[in-house]
Design a protein around this motif. Sequence first.
Motif, short mmCIF file in Angstrom:
data_model
loop_
_atom_site.label_atom_id
_atom_site.label_comp_id
_atom_site.label_asym_id
_atom_site.label_seq_id
_atom_site.Cartn_x
_atom_site.Cartn_y
_atom_site.Cartn_z
N GLN A 6 0.84 -1.22 0.00
CA GLN A 6 0.00 0.00 0.00
C GLN A 6 0.87 1.26 0.00
O GLN A 6 0.60 2.22 0.72
CB GLN A 6 -0.94 0.00 1.21
CG GLN A 6 -1.85 -1.21 1.28
CD GLN A 6 -2.68 -1.24 2.54
OE1 GLN A 6 -3.41 -0.30 2.84
NE2 GLN A 6 -2.58 -2.35 3.28
N SER A 7 1.87 1.28 -0.82
CA SER A 7 2.76 2.43 -0.91
C SER A 7 2.00 3.63 -1.48
O SER A 7 1.10 3.48 -2.31
CB SER A 7 3.96 2.10 -1.81
OG SER A 7 4.76 3.25 -1.99
N ALA A 8 2.42 4.84 -1.03
CA ALA A 8 1.77 6.07 -1.53
C ALA A 8 2.03 6.26 -3.01
O ALA A 8 1.25 6.90 -3.71
CB ALA A 8 2.26 7.28 -0.74
N CYS A 9 3.13 5.72 -3.52
CA CYS A 9 3.45 5.81 -4.94
C CYS A 9 3.24 4.43 -5.57
O CYS A 9 4.04 3.51 -5.34
CB CYS A 9 4.90 6.26 -5.12
SG CYS A 9 5.37 6.46 -6.85
N GLU B 14 3.76 3.22 -8.41
CA GLU B 14 4.83 2.72 -9.28
C GLU B 14 5.93 2.05 -8.48
O GLU B 14 6.67 1.20 -9.00
CB GLU B 14 5.42 3.88 -10.10
CG GLU B 14 4.48 4.46 -11.15
CD GLU B 14 3.45 5.40 -10.56
OE1 GLU B 14 3.56 5.70 -9.35
OE2 GLU B 14 2.53 5.82 -11.27
N LYS B 15 6.08 2.44 -7.21
CA LYS B 15 7.15 1.89 -6.37
C LYS B 15 6.66 0.73 -5.51
O LYS B 15 7.42 0.21 -4.69
CB LYS B 15 7.73 2.97 -5.48
CG LYS B 15 8.41 4.10 -6.27
CD LYS B 15 9.00 5.13 -5.31
CE LYS B 15 9.69 6.25 -6.10
NZ LYS B 15 10.27 7.27 -5.19
N ALA B 16 5.40 0.34 -5.64
CA ALA B 16 4.86 -0.74 -4.83
C ALA B 16 5.48 -2.07 -5.24
O ALA B 16 5.77 -2.32 -6.41
CB ALA B 16 3.34 -0.80 -4.99
N CYS B 17 5.67 -2.94 -4.24
CA CYS B 17 6.26 -4.26 -4.48
C CYS B 17 5.35 -5.31 -3.84
O CYS B 17 5.47 -5.61 -2.65
CB CYS B 17 7.67 -4.33 -3.89
SG CYS B 17 8.52 -5.88 -4.21
N MET C 20 9.00 -9.50 7.13
CA MET C 20 8.74 -8.81 5.85
C MET C 20 7.51 -7.90 5.96
O MET C 20 7.44 -6.85 5.34
CB MET C 20 8.54 -9.84 4.74
CG MET C 20 8.21 -9.24 3.38
SD MET C 20 9.53 -8.17 2.74
CE MET C 20 10.77 -9.42 2.37
N LEU C 21 6.59 -8.33 6.78
CA LEU C 21 5.35 -7.55 6.93
C LEU C 21 5.62 -6.15 7.46
O LEU C 21 4.87 -5.21 7.19
CB LEU C 21 4.41 -8.31 7.87
CG LEU C 21 2.91 -8.03 7.74
CD1 LEU C 21 2.42 -8.41 6.35
CD2 LEU C 21 2.14 -8.83 8.80
N LYS C 22 6.73 -6.01 8.20
CA LYS C 22 7.06 -4.73 8.82
C LYS C 22 7.96 -3.87 7.93
O LYS C 22 8.10 -2.66 8.18
CB LYS C 22 7.76 -4.96 10.16
CG LYS C 22 6.93 -5.75 11.15
CD LYS C 22 7.74 -6.04 12.42
CE LYS C 22 6.93 -6.88 13.41
NZ LYS C 22 7.72 -7.21 14.63
N LYS C 23 8.59 -4.45 6.91
CA LYS C 23 9.59 -3.72 6.14
C LYS C 23 8.96 -2.76 5.13
O LYS C 23 9.52 -1.72 4.84
CB LYS C 23 10.52 -4.71 5.42
CG LYS C 23 11.43 -5.46 6.36
CD LYS C 23 12.37 -6.39 5.60
CE LYS C 23 13.29 -7.14 6.56
NZ LYS C 23 14.21 -8.05 5.84
N ARG C 24 7.86 -3.12 4.57
CA ARG C 24 7.23 -2.26 3.57
C ARG C 24 5.83 -1.86 4.05
O ARG C 24 5.49 -2.01 5.22
CB ARG C 24 7.18 -2.98 2.22
CG ARG C 24 8.57 -3.34 1.68
CD ARG C 24 8.50 -3.84 0.26
NE ARG C 24 8.01 -2.80 -0.66
CZ ARG C 24 8.80 -1.86 -1.20
NH1 ARG C 24 10.10 -1.83 -0.94
NH2 ARG C 24 8.29 -0.98 -2.01
#
Length: 466
Positions: A395-398, A400-403, A440-444
């Motif tokens: 759920q990244s704000a950008c 395009e940068k979501a992984c 991993m859940l905490k990293k992004r």
Amino acid sequence: MVRSLAQWTKTLSFPARISPNKAAKDRVNIHQVSPTITPTLSNNSLSKNNEINTMMNNHASLSEVNQIYSDPESEKAIMSSIVYCIHHKEGCKWSDELRKLKGHLNTCKYDAIPCTSKCGAQIPRVLMEDHLKYTCPQRRTRCEYCNKEFTGHALENHAGHCGYEPLYCENKCGMKVHRRHLGQHKSDGCSKRLVPCRYCSKEFVADTLPAHHVKCGRVPIQCPNRCDASVLAREDLDAHLKEECTVSVHGCHFKDAGCRFKGSRYVIEKHLEEHCQQHLTLMCNVVTKQQHQIASLKSALSRLSLNYSGTLIWKISEFTAKMGEAKSKEGMELVSPPFYTSQYGYKLQASIFPNGNGAGEDSHISVYIKILPGEYDALLRWPFSHSVSFTLFDQSACPEKACNIVESFIPDPTWKNFQRPSIEPDSLGFGFPKFVSHEMLKKRHFMKEDTLFIRVKVDPSKIVAV
């Protein structure tokens, strides 16, 4: 009207002047000259004429003029001068010798004379007829409404007060009424007057009062059952029929449940006391029927809300609390709403273990999918062979940068979990015990505002896991 020479010479206009020494032949020729052209006069003649005009303006009499200019030739020349009428500016076209002016003024229609009705006004002859008919205070005329005769002055005072003059009603009812009857019309006969209702005392326009009486709640009426009650107000009738009327027929209170009994109010009360068991049975039947209806409605509603797209977007909120509960409670499983691969396809359900299951216990989130018994399983091909993918959204704000994290599989036809399910499906489906680690859940930004989003997608066209 007879005027003195001084009066009618005050406003004389001379279109042409002649020398008193010229012969009569010359004067005849001068009469033919246009009144707008003034011949040149000798200095002696001009001086004499100016003196005469000055004396005329100072109201000198003809005898005084004759004393100064007693020469008959001069007088004859002056009196032969061509002049305009003193009323030529008002429109009189007369012009002639000065000696004829006096006679002309006695008949000139523009000359003012005293009013023949002796009102004291000086009125031109041409306007005398209109004056006597319309404006003279002493004229005699009749009121057009009451036909009484008045003088002009009295008629002006009478106008606006005549009792026979027709006037429109001030209430705008459209009626014309004599002034003397207007007050009575407004109080008794006007259709737009305000009239109080004799039952409720509220005021209404007179022509709307009959319509009000049709629905006025205070209109007295008799009981339709002709009971012993006195006259009732319309608004009290319903309460009287339900609670007071001794002869009105009522249905049983349980008529909606199926009881067909009818009777008077007192008989109904006795019926209710003696048939309690019968009424209870009727109500139980109603409850049973309503339960079936509710179950049917719930089933229809659930079918309308089902997902038939083959793709489930699963929102898991308050995930921190659920993770804490899963760590304290072994084997805690969260299940998704069921969904279909198509309108008449396979029925599936996803599940996750927040604290992991099997190889991923205490370290990973485990995800699974299981096949539920569906309505159209008899028409479907078995074993289940569609590819299934799980996606945990970043759920990244950008965007395009979501992984995102994606795992997928193609079912093994020999695995029993993908055979046609029985009435009781397997407690555990097929999936990934180590779908994503807690670290991993905490990293992004997989968890944002304490919420996870997991997509489960079934694709019948894929033969390779993607």
